[in-house]
Write a protein that holds these residues in place. Structure first.
Motif, PDB file in Angstrom:
ATOM      1  N   MET A 200      -1.474 -11.381   0.694  1.00  0.00           N
ATOM      2  CA  MET A 200      -1.619 -10.458  -0.105  1.00  0.00           C
ATOM      3  C   MET A 200      -2.375  -9.364   0.206  1.00  0.00           C
ATOM      4  SD  MET A 200      -1.942 -12.661  -3.624  1.00  0.00           S
ATOM      5  CE  MET A 200      -2.428 -11.318  -4.530  1.00  0.00           C
TER       6      MET A 200
ATOM      7  N   GLY B 227      -1.528  -5.486   0.776  1.00  0.00           N
ATOM      8  CA  GLY B 227      -2.108  -4.608  -0.103  1.00  0.00           C
ATOM      9  C   GLY B 227      -2.748  -3.484   0.893  1.00  0.00           C
TER      10      GLY B 227
ATOM     11  N   LEU C 258      -3.120  -5.716  -5.521  1.00  0.00           N
ATOM     12  CA  LEU C 258      -2.804  -6.728  -4.399  1.00  0.00           C
ATOM     13  C   LEU C 258      -3.988  -7.142  -3.331  1.00  0.00           C
ATOM     14  CD1 LEU C 258       1.038  -6.496  -3.408  1.00  0.00           C
ATOM     15  CD2 LEU C 258       0.024  -8.378  -4.677  1.00  0.00           C
TER      16      LEU C 258
END
Length: 69
Positions: free
Chosen positions: A21, A25, A44
């Motif tokens: 994640m 991100g 994220l």
């Protein structure tokens, strides 16, 4: 003791998920988009860092518990 060790595998999975994640991100810094997309990707990134930190903390507690016994 066994209940603590049972958390090891889910913590490693959480660590991998958090790192993925975070990497997804962080791509927003390389290729900025419109405001909504920026918010999604940065959330994220933040969520990934939180999950990674939480799982590292759990794994560290498991390591300390193993060392004591």
């Amino acid at each position: 003791m066994s209940k603590i060790i049972e958390l090891k595998r889910p913590s490693m999975v959480l660590l991998c998920l958090g790192l993925i994640m975070t990497l997804i991100g962080i791509t927003i810094f390389l290729n900025p988009q419109d405001d909504t997309t920026n918010i999604i990707f940065l959330s994220l990134f933040g969520g990934g860092l939180f999950i990674s930190g939480l799982s590292i903390s759990i794994l560290n507690q498991i390591r300390k518990q193993k060392k004591q016994s």
